[in-house]
Scaffold this motif. Structure first.
Motif, PDB file in Angstrom:
ATOM      1  N   PRO A 152      41.298  24.861 -33.738  1.00 20.60           N
ATOM      2  CA  PRO A 152      42.682  25.319 -33.168  1.00 20.60           C
ATOM      3  C   PRO A 152      42.716  24.436 -32.537  1.00 20.60           C
ATOM      4  N   LEU A 153      42.161  23.605 -32.200  1.00 16.41           N
ATOM      5  CA  LEU A 153      43.658  22.746 -31.538  1.00 16.41           C
ATOM      6  C   LEU A 153      44.143  21.608 -32.286  1.00 16.41           C
ATOM      7  N   LEU A 154      43.590  21.174 -33.325  1.00 14.10           N
ATOM      8  CA  LEU A 154      43.923  20.164 -34.201  1.00 14.10           C
ATOM      9  C   LEU A 154      45.021  21.195 -34.937  1.00 14.10           C
ATOM     10  N   ALA A 155      45.000  22.450 -35.108  1.00 13.17           N
ATOM     11  CA  ALA A 155      46.012  23.436 -35.680  1.00 13.17           C
ATOM     12  C   ALA A 155      47.344  23.984 -34.562  1.00 13.17           C
ATOM     13  N   ALA A 156      46.658  23.326 -33.331  1.00 18.47           N
ATOM     14  CA  ALA A 156      47.860  23.618 -32.477  1.00 18.47           C
ATOM     15  C   ALA A 156      48.918  22.042 -32.126  1.00 18.47           C
ATOM     16  N   TRP A 157      48.067  20.952 -31.973  1.00 13.93           N
ATOM     17  CA  TRP A 157      49.047  19.803 -31.641  1.00 13.93           C
ATOM     18  C   TRP A 157      48.665  19.017 -32.252  1.00 13.93           C
ATOM     19  N   GLY A 158      48.508  19.623 -33.042  1.00 16.76           N
ATOM     20  CA  GLY A 158      48.363  18.422 -34.916  1.00 16.76           C
ATOM     21  C   GLY A 158      49.862  19.058 -35.761  1.00 16.76           C
ATOM     22  N   ALA A 159      49.965  20.346 -35.150  1.00 19.77           N
ATOM     23  CA  ALA A 159      51.291  21.035 -35.624  1.00 19.77           C
ATOM     24  C   ALA A 159      52.415  20.296 -34.986  1.00 19.77           C
ATOM     25  N   ASP A 160      52.486  20.481 -33.640  1.00 19.40           N
ATOM     26  CA  ASP A 160      53.408  19.553 -32.837  1.00 19.40           C
ATOM     27  C   ASP A 160      53.416  18.418 -32.539  1.00 19.40           C
ATOM     28  N   THR A 161      52.242  17.649 -33.246  1.00 16.02           N
ATOM     29  CA  THR A 161      52.999  16.376 -33.381  1.00 16.02           C
ATOM     30  C   THR A 161      53.925  15.753 -34.890  1.00 16.02           C
ATOM     31  N   CYS A 162      53.045  17.052 -35.293  1.00 15.77           N
ATOM     32  CA  CYS A 162      53.961  16.638 -37.392  1.00 15.77           C
ATOM     33  C   CYS A 162      55.335  17.422 -37.347  1.00 15.77           C
ATOM     34  N   ALA A 163      55.837  18.610 -36.232  1.00 17.55           N
ATOM     35  CA  ALA A 163      56.575  18.367 -35.816  1.00 17.55           C
ATOM     36  C   ALA A 163      57.895  17.446 -35.534  1.00 17.55           C
ATOM     37  N   LEU A 164      57.015  16.811 -34.535  1.00 16.97           N
ATOM     38  CA  LEU A 164      58.471  16.189 -32.990  1.00 16.97           C
ATOM     39  C   LEU A 164      58.272  14.700 -34.443  1.00 16.97           C
ATOM     40  N   PHE A 165      57.448  14.681 -34.980  1.00 17.64           N
ATOM     41  CA  PHE A 165      58.104  13.015 -36.145  1.00 17.64           C
ATOM     42  C   PHE A 165      58.677  13.791 -37.094  1.00 17.64           C
ATOM     43  N   THR A 166      58.877  15.165 -38.034  1.00 20.91           N
ATOM     44  CA  THR A 166      59.797  15.175 -38.985  1.00 20.91           C
ATOM     45  C   THR A 166      60.838  15.759 -38.829  1.00 20.91           C
ATOM     46  N   GLY A 167      60.693  16.695 -37.367  1.00 23.42           N
ATOM     47  CA  GLY A 167      62.303  16.653 -37.070  1.00 23.42           C
ATOM     48  C   GLY A 167      62.665  15.527 -36.455  1.00 23.42           C
ATOM     49  N   MET A 168      62.301  14.738 -36.194  1.00 30.57           N
ATOM     50  CA  MET A 168      63.251  13.024 -35.902  1.00 30.57           C
ATOM     51  C   MET A 168      63.553  12.369 -36.570  1.00 30.57           C
ATOM     52  N   ALA A 169      62.903  12.505 -38.020  1.00 33.19           N
ATOM     53  CA  ALA A 169      63.312  12.033 -39.362  1.00 33.19           C
ATOM     54  C   ALA A 169      64.302  12.461 -39.395  1.00 33.19           C
ATOM     55  N   PHE A 170      64.328  14.590 -40.239  1.00 32.96           N
ATOM     56  CA  PHE A 170      64.308  14.931 -40.915  1.00 32.96           C
ATOM     57  C   PHE A 170      65.432  15.964 -40.516  1.00 32.96           C
ATOM     58  N   GLY A 171      65.286  16.318 -39.173  1.00 31.98           N
ATOM     59  CA  GLY A 171      65.602  17.844 -38.381  1.00 31.98           C
ATOM     60  C   GLY A 171      67.572  17.818 -37.930  1.00 31.98           C
ATOM     61  N   ASN A 172      67.889  18.617 -38.869  1.00 33.49           N
ATOM     62  CA  ASN A 172      69.251  18.415 -38.819  1.00 33.49           C
ATOM     63  C   ASN A 172      69.743  20.496 -38.596  1.00 33.49           C
ATOM     64  N   HIS A 173      68.647  20.885 -38.484  1.00 38.51           N
ATOM     65  CA  HIS A 173      69.187  22.711 -38.400  1.00 38.51           C
ATOM     66  C   HIS A 173      68.717  23.141 -36.979  1.00 38.51           C
ATOM     67  N   LYS A 174      69.267  23.222 -36.462  1.00 37.16           N
ATOM     68  CA  LYS A 174      68.397  24.030 -34.858  1.00 37.16           C
ATOM     69  C   LYS A 174      67.209  25.322 -35.512  1.00 37.16           C
ATOM     70  N   LEU A 175      66.423  25.153 -34.631  1.00 35.12           N
ATOM     71  CA  LEU A 175      65.320  26.716 -34.677  1.00 35.12           C
ATOM     72  C   LEU A 175      65.763  27.671 -34.003  1.00 35.12           C
ATOM     73  N   ALA A 176      65.980  27.072 -32.744  1.00 35.06           N
ATOM     74  CA  ALA A 176      65.837  27.667 -31.760  1.00 35.06           C
ATOM     75  C   ALA A 176      66.889  26.851 -29.988  1.00 35.06           C
ATOM     76  N   PRO A 177      68.260  27.170 -30.442  1.00 32.21           N
ATOM     77  CA  PRO A 177      69.086  26.267 -30.044  1.00 32.21           C
ATOM     78  C   PRO A 177      68.999  26.112 -27.801  1.00 32.21           C
ATOM     79  N   VAL A 178      69.012  27.449 -27.785  1.00 33.18           N
ATOM     80  CA  VAL A 178      69.176  27.684 -26.409  1.00 33.18           C
ATOM     81  C   VAL A 178      67.887  28.124 -26.052  1.00 33.18           C
ATOM     82  N   VAL A 179      67.220  28.872 -27.071  1.00 34.04           N
ATOM     83  CA  VAL A 179      65.526  28.246 -26.405  1.00 34.04           C
ATOM     84  C   VAL A 179      64.789  26.913 -26.334  1.00 34.04           C
ATOM     85  N   SER A 180      64.312  26.157 -27.011  1.00 33.70           N
ATOM     86  CA  SER A 180      64.394  24.993 -26.858  1.00 33.70           C
ATOM     87  C   SER A 180      65.423  23.871 -28.153  1.00 33.70           C
ATOM     88  N   PRO A 181      66.694  23.159 -27.446  1.00 32.65           N
ATOM     89  CA  PRO A 181      67.911  22.587 -27.768  1.00 32.65           C
ATOM     90  C   PRO A 181      67.073  21.583 -28.469  1.00 32.65           C
TER      91      PRO A 181
END
Length: 281
Positions: A152-181
């Motif tokens: 479960p730690l891999l599922a949570a923190w691994g996803a968080d890490t992959c989301a961070l770097f994927t968003g930095m590299a390819f992110g163009n569309h905001k998921l929740a701009p008010v809650v988490s810009p």
């Protein structure tokens, strides 16, 4: 970012030492302490519980729930939880009756959420760690729970890490701009895929080296659903921060914030993993 990475590496080493080197009580006590910090962070900086006596009472109950999970104690966890529910119910309403002119019922409700629900969800890690449905591995005292708690730690923190770097590299569309810009749709998708891959790979290694016999569908389900639940947990606690006007829940983890800033996704993933493990085994 450098501080975040360095502390992440140090934190990983500490987790591995607690799992495989130190006696079990070290990890159990560490999670109990994290529960108290989580309760404090949710209720105090946010002012969701403004009454100091109620706040201290909630911290006491949170600590009691954590201590009740110690494997050295001859208590049934269910009995401990039921007892603390009654204690918190009677105590909180007694406090509200005393301070009814300044304390409303919403503080009692948030007290239950912060003192019981949040710690109980986080303590899923301890309950997984203590699982002994299979005999010790080889001639050692190691048990399967000490390994599957990583999933479960891999599922949570691994996803968080992959989301961070994927968003930095390819992110163009905001998921929740008010809650988490800073979160993006692309990052979320990358996080789900990455988290699932991490869990599947780790499960395959456990099957090979420990003869765990975990069905692959279980690993895929935990990885995929767990990554989605982690995103929901992260956003859910971000909503509370935005609505109460705070930036971070705390500062005890350099570069990461407080316990809830680091474990918000785990709070949703670990209970799902615990349920899944109990079904499979």
């Amino acid at each position: 970012m450098k501080e975040r990475v360095l502390f992440g590496v140090g934190g990983l080493i500490a987790v591995l030492l607690a799992l495989y080197v130190f006696p079990p009580i070290v990890l159990e006590l560490a999670v109990a302490v994290l529960c108290v910090f989580a309760t404090w962070e949710l209720l105090s900086p946010t002012k969701l519980v403004a009454n100091r006596i109620e706040l201290l009472f909630c911290l006491f109950v949170s600590l009691g729930l954590g201590i009740g999970h110690l494997s050295l104690l001859p208590f049934d966890v269910t009995a401990v939880a039921q007892g603390l529910i009654f204690v918190l119910l009677a105590g909180s309403f007694a406090i509200e009756l005393k301070f009814h002119e300044r304390m409303n019922a919403a503080q009692v409700a948030w007290g239950f959420f912060g003192a019981l629900l949040v710690p109980y969800l986080l303590l899923s890690l301890v309950r997984i760690f203590q699982m002994d449905f299979l005999p010790p591995i080889g001639e050692t005292d190691l048990r399967i729970g000490q390994f599957i708690v990583l999933l479960p730690l891999l599922a949570a923190w691994g996803a968080d890490t992959c989301a961070l770097f994927t968003g930095m590299a390819f992110g163009n569309h905001k998921l929740a701009p008010v809650v988490s810009p800073k979160k993006t749709v692309e990052g979320a998708v990358g996080g789900v895929i990455g988290g699932a891959l991490f869990v599947v790979l780790a499960s395959l290694l456990l099957n090979i080296f420990l003869e765990l016999d975990m069905p692959i569908w279980t690993a895929v389900l935990l990885g995929g659903v767990g990554a989605v639940l982690g995103e929901i947990g992260d956003l859910s606690f971000s909503v509370i921060k935005r609505q109460t006007g705070i930036k971070d829940y705390g500062h005890i983890f350099p570069g990461h914030g407080g316990v809830l800033d680091r474990f918000d996704s785990v709070l949703f993933v670990a209970p799902f993993a615990e349920i899944l493990f109990r079904i499979v085994w």
